[in-house]
Design a protein around this motif. Sequence first.
Motif, PDB file in Angstrom:
ATOM      1  N   GLY A 107       0.830  -1.199   0.000  1.00  0.00           N
ATOM      2  CA  GLY A 107       0.000   0.000   0.000  1.00  0.00           C
ATOM      3  C   GLY A 107       0.863   1.247   0.000  1.00  0.00           C
ATOM      4  N   ILE A 108       0.340   2.325  -0.554  1.00  0.00           N
ATOM      5  CA  ILE A 108       1.067   3.588  -0.559  1.00  0.00           C
ATOM      6  C   ILE A 108       0.210   4.666   0.091  1.00  0.00           C
ATOM      7  N   SER A 109       0.871   5.590   0.798  1.00  0.00           N
ATOM      8  CA  SER A 109       0.196   6.681   1.498  1.00  0.00           C
ATOM      9  C   SER A 109       0.960   7.972   1.218  1.00  0.00           C
ATOM     10  N   PRO A 110       0.694   8.589   0.067  1.00  0.00           N
ATOM     11  CA  PRO A 110       1.465   9.779  -0.329  1.00  0.00           C
ATOM     12  C   PRO A 110       1.236  10.959   0.609  1.00  0.00           C
ATOM     13  N   LYS A 111       2.236  11.819   0.669  1.00  0.00           N
ATOM     14  CA  LYS A 111       2.158  13.049   1.458  1.00  0.00           C
ATOM     15  C   LYS A 111       2.424  14.243   0.533  1.00  0.00           C
ATOM     16  N   SER A 112       2.172  15.435   1.025  1.00  0.00           N
ATOM     17  CA  SER A 112       2.467  16.646   0.271  1.00  0.00           C
ATOM     18  C   SER A 112       3.981  16.860   0.226  1.00  0.00           C
ATOM     19  N   THR A 123      -5.406  16.720  -2.934  1.00  0.00           N
ATOM     20  CA  THR A 123      -4.824  15.526  -3.575  1.00  0.00           C
ATOM     21  C   THR A 123      -4.912  15.628  -5.086  1.00  0.00           C
ATOM     22  N   PRO A 124      -3.784  15.584  -5.794  1.00  0.00           N
ATOM     23  CA  PRO A 124      -3.821  15.638  -7.267  1.00  0.00           C
ATOM     24  C   PRO A 124      -4.533  14.418  -7.848  1.00  0.00           C
ATOM     25  N   VAL A 125      -5.133  14.604  -9.012  1.00  0.00           N
ATOM     26  CA  VAL A 125      -5.855  13.505  -9.660  1.00  0.00           C
ATOM     27  C   VAL A 125      -4.929  12.318  -9.903  1.00  0.00           C
ATOM     28  N   ALA A 126      -3.705  12.583 -10.335  1.00  0.00           N
ATOM     29  CA  ALA A 126      -2.762  11.489 -10.609  1.00  0.00           C
ATOM     30  C   ALA A 126      -2.466  10.695  -9.345  1.00  0.00           C
ATOM     31  N   VAL A 131      -2.913   5.750  -6.018  1.00  0.00           N
ATOM     32  CA  VAL A 131      -3.274   5.136  -4.745  1.00  0.00           C
ATOM     33  C   VAL A 131      -4.314   4.045  -4.950  1.00  0.00           C
ATOM     34  N   PHE A 132      -5.322   4.320  -5.756  1.00  0.00           N
ATOM     35  CA  PHE A 132      -6.369   3.313  -5.952  1.00  0.00           C
ATOM     36  C   PHE A 132      -5.883   2.138  -6.800  1.00  0.00           C
ATOM     37  N   PHE A 171      -2.838  12.125  10.104  1.00  0.00           N
ATOM     38  CA  PHE A 171      -1.678  12.075   9.209  1.00  0.00           C
ATOM     39  C   PHE A 171      -1.973  11.392   7.878  1.00  0.00           C
ATOM     40  N   ALA A 172      -2.764  10.335   7.877  1.00  0.00           N
ATOM     41  CA  ALA A 172      -3.064   9.612   6.633  1.00  0.00           C
ATOM     42  C   ALA A 172      -3.964  10.459   5.742  1.00  0.00           C
ATOM     43  N   GLY A 173      -3.658  10.505   4.456  1.00  0.00           N
ATOM     44  CA  GLY A 173      -4.403  11.336   3.525  1.00  0.00           C
ATOM     45  C   GLY A 173      -5.733  10.744   3.095  1.00  0.00           C
TER      46      GLY A 173
END
Length: 265
Positions: A107-112, A123-126, A131-132, A171-173
């Motif tokens: 799993g991935i959890s991107p940050k700014s 959150t950018p569309v990309a 993530v999905f 913290f999680a987006g």
Amino acid sequence: MPGTAGPGPSARPEPAAIADTGPKTMVLTGASRGIGHATVRLFAESGWRIITCSRQPFNRDRCPWEEGPDDHVQVDLNDHRALALAIHDIKARLAGRPLHALINNAGISPKSEDGGRLSSLTTPVATWMEVFHVNFLAPVLLARGLFDELKAGQGTVVNVTSIVGSRVHPFAGTAYATSKAALACLTREMAHDLAPHGIRVNAIAPGEIKTDILSPETEERLAPLIPMRRVGSPMEVAKVLYFLCSDAASYVTGEEIHINGGQTL
């Protein structure tokens, strides 16, 4: 996509059965660190064969299990075309033998850019798409692509969701949280669809677990709010995964087990 037809009228003919002998076999995504790393250790010590999948090549220093290099598939789960090829690779490694467990742990959890939380407004569309693809679409494509082998092994699928799938987290987006909520729903749907074929599907929802993804700030802030007054360890999660993949859980399907020290009480 090759290898992802799944059950149904358009599914491929089932391969010729090979006797279910030798060690049990598991496919695990996201094995190189944290929960995945602990899970490989625990299952390997119990005699399982583990086929691992990750974006990175096998690292002998981080993952010192003997059969690792031979049973590692390098794949970017964000690329569904590459995933189809990886499924073909996994099937070749199984060589018609049954699959007893599929654990969708990656799993991935991107940050700014400044390391902050990405909200539904930022959150950018990309990023949503990435993530999905990794957190939600890859698990269903893997289960569909490996359906014949799971059916032959009367196997089990375990999806790793998260505490953030049912509550807003500091913290999680948003993309990560909603992907995990969707994966919990998918778990129920897959359990319903695969039960007639002898395949169980469950999920675990870890809370704050001491892995590379957990920052010191998170642990310091949240540990006092957890009734057990500490964060969990990857091995504590791995042991629940082992239970769900064992005969002890032979009548358990469609469940999401929360592992959070009472954080949601």
